[in-house]
Design a protein around this motif. Structure first.
Motif, PDB file in Angstrom:
ATOM      1  N   SER A 296       0.832  -1.202   0.000  1.00 18.40           N
ATOM      2  CA  SER A 296       0.000   0.000   0.000  1.00 18.40           C
ATOM      3  C   SER A 296       0.868   1.255   0.000  1.00 18.40           C
ATOM      4  N   ASP A 297       1.895   1.277   0.857  1.00 18.78           N
ATOM      5  CA  ASP A 297       2.784   2.444   0.942  1.00 18.78           C
ATOM      6  C   ASP A 297       3.550   2.658  -0.362  1.00 18.78           C
ATOM      7  N   TYR A 302       4.522   5.535  -5.423  1.00 19.78           N
ATOM      8  CA  TYR A 302       4.724   5.513  -6.877  1.00 19.78           C
ATOM      9  C   TYR A 302       3.778   6.476  -7.593  1.00 19.78           C
ATOM     10  N   PHE A 303       2.484   6.379  -7.293  1.00 23.77           N
ATOM     11  CA  PHE A 303       1.513   7.189  -8.029  1.00 23.77           C
ATOM     12  C   PHE A 303       1.511   8.649  -7.569  1.00 23.77           C
ATOM     13  N   THR A 304       2.108   8.922  -6.425  1.00 20.29           N
ATOM     14  CA  THR A 304       2.324  10.316  -6.022  1.00 20.29           C
ATOM     15  C   THR A 304       3.445  10.918  -6.861  1.00 20.29           C
ATOM     16  N   GLN A 305       4.507  10.153  -7.053  1.00 16.85           N
ATOM     17  CA  GLN A 305       5.638  10.614  -7.851  1.00 16.85           C
ATOM     18  C   GLN A 305       5.377  10.535  -9.355  1.00 16.85           C
ATOM     19  N   LYS A 320      -2.932   8.964   0.233  1.00 20.06           N
ATOM     20  CA  LYS A 320      -2.524   7.690   0.801  1.00 20.06           C
ATOM     21  C   LYS A 320      -3.745   6.801   1.011  1.00 20.06           C
ATOM     22  N   MET A 321      -3.671   5.578   0.521  1.00 21.82           N
ATOM     23  CA  MET A 321      -4.811   4.679   0.645  1.00 21.82           C
ATOM     24  C   MET A 321      -5.076   4.344   2.113  1.00 21.82           C
ATOM     25  N   ILE A 322      -6.336   4.418   2.488  1.00 17.47           N
ATOM     26  CA  ILE A 322      -6.748   4.050   3.834  1.00 17.47           C
ATOM     27  C   ILE A 322      -7.066   2.565   3.840  1.00 17.47           C
TER      28      ILE A 322
END
Length: 437
Positions: A296-297, A302-305, A320-322
């Motif tokens: 998850s982290d 990855y998709f933030t960058q 950030k996925m809960i």
């Protein structure tokens, strides 16, 4: 088991690959063609109306892939001639007797020539119709076994499957075979012929009732589901999934495909001409476990960058996925987010686990998508088992003791840096080959 011995094993051998357009089968075939150019013949069984169409499928779905770039670079314009001197695509169907090979002369030739049978055919849809899954994954395996028994030169039959056929067992899962008739749950025996008859009767009843093809498909899907992880990653990257259900400490037993293929090759060599049945768990939960929270982290990072760009050129921002560790917390979140009463969400849960479709139809579309994913992945993201790999470790020890080229045949999960692999290999590959805009 020196390197020469491994490569010599496949020299002048005839191999039948079933499930030839599947992921692992393609990787296996490419490896053999690359490391042993003197393989005699590779028969590829493909679902097609005739051998000509099977060849067309092979050219379109296999040989044109980036997977063959190493061979393409070394052989250039000679790639196709090199491949077709060694590879014969044939039409067939694993669901049928004799694998659906209608040409009796061809069948006899195959039975007289084949040394190795590899079955990696399976339905890969995680939400498959039960009748389809039963035909391919159960009766298909039975047809492969029957066909292999007629191969007079057969040295080894290798059947590939996901380790999660173990069901929802917890604890230490041994490399022990499951025998015909065994059930994963309960004590009664399973008769697959009775199971097939029940499915056929149910389908006949649906047709008599005037059910549409869509209704039949939907109903049959409710009988069985198959899990993967990439659907969740893709939905998250596209901004369609902001929360999910699962225990953060759940171990994700994953392994790169090239390591699986290397272990398959070593298993074939080590156990050729032996009548014993042996199971190999090729995974990472014993030697190099990765937790759901880590995946998850890493997906979030990855998709933030590297934000996903949709078909309109818009950059999708993700938070950030809960991850909720129990259903009550998840339902409360969904109720607040989508302004739905908990009672409705409770009913949605019943829809997905007991299939009350008349209620399901009236739910918010996004809730339906998320709840469907929850239903499909629940046994996977709460999985508490750890796969023993003692047999697989013996193969690795043999490699180390005999000075086999570790770069060429490595399948030791200890060498994997999960952060590097997920960020620089797995998700980029998922985006390039699987995620559609």
């Amino acid at each position: 088991m020196e390197l020469e011995c491994i490569l010599r094993f496949f020299e002048n051998k005839t191999i039948l690959i079933i499930g030839a357009t599947g992921f692992l089968a393609k990787v296996f075939m490419e490896k053999i063609l690359r490391v042993q150019p003197n393989v005699k013949r590779i028969y590829l069984l493909l679902r097609a109306s005739d051998n000509e169409f099977a060849t067309q499928r092979f050219c379109h779905e296999v040989i044109g892939l980036d997977l063959f770039n190493v061979l393409r670079k070394s052989l250039g314009a000679n790639l196709e001639s090199y491949v077709f001197e060694r590879v014969t695509p044939i039409s067939g169907d694993i669901c049928d007797v004799n694998l659906g090979i209608k040409d009796s002369i061809l069948r006899e030739e195959m039975w007289n020539e084949i040394d190795i049978v590899l079955n990696s055919a399976a339905t890969t849809n995680f939400d498959e119709r039960y009748d389809v899954a039963l035909g391919i994954n159960t009766f298909g395996a039975l047809h492969v076994l029957s066909f292999a028994k007629k191969c007079i030169k057969l040295k080894v039959l290798l059947h590939v499957s996901t380790a999660y056929v173990c069901g929802e067992k917890g604890g230490y899962i041994l490399e022990s075979p499951i025998y015909k008739g065994d059930r994963l749950k309960g004590t009664s025996r399973l008769d697959i012929n009775v199971e097939k008859e029940l499915v056929e009767e149910y389908l006949d009843r649906l047709r008599v009732q005037g059910a549409t093809n869509e209704e039949i498909t939907s109903t049959m899907k409710d009988f069985g589901t198959k899990r993967t992880v990439d659907g969740v990653i893709a939905a998250y990257g596209k901004g369609k999934l902001k929360c999910f259900l699962g225990h953060p400490k759940t171990i994700m037993d994953v392994i790169p495909a090239d390591m699986v293929v290397n272990s398959m090759i070593m298993a074939m060599v080590a156990h050729a001409n032996k009548s014993s049945q042996i199971i190999f768990h090729v995974g990472s939960s014993m030697r190099n476990p990765m937790k759901l929270s880590s995946l998850s982290d890493l997906s979030s990072l990855y998709f933030t960058q590297n934000p996903w760009i949709d078909r309109n050129g818009k950059s999708i921002k993700v938070s950030k996925m809960i991850v909720f560790s129990n259903i009550d917390m998840f339902q409360a979140y969904m109720a607040i987010r989508y302004k739905l009463p908990l009672k409705v969400l409770w009913l949605a849960n019943l829809v997905l686990f007991q299939y009350y479709r008349e209620i399901y139809i009236n739910l918010n579309r996004k809730v339906k998508v998320v709840m469907r994913l929850v239903d499909l992945y629940k046994p996977y993201v709460f999985f508490t088992g750890c796969f023993d790999d003692s047999n697989t470790e013996k193969l690795r020890v043999t490699i180390r003791e005999n000075d086999v080229d570790m770069h060429l045949f490595n399948f030791d999960p200890k060498c994997i840096d999960w952060g590097d692999y997920i960020m620089n290999t797995h998700i980029p590959g998922l985006i390039k080959y699987s995620m559609k805009r």
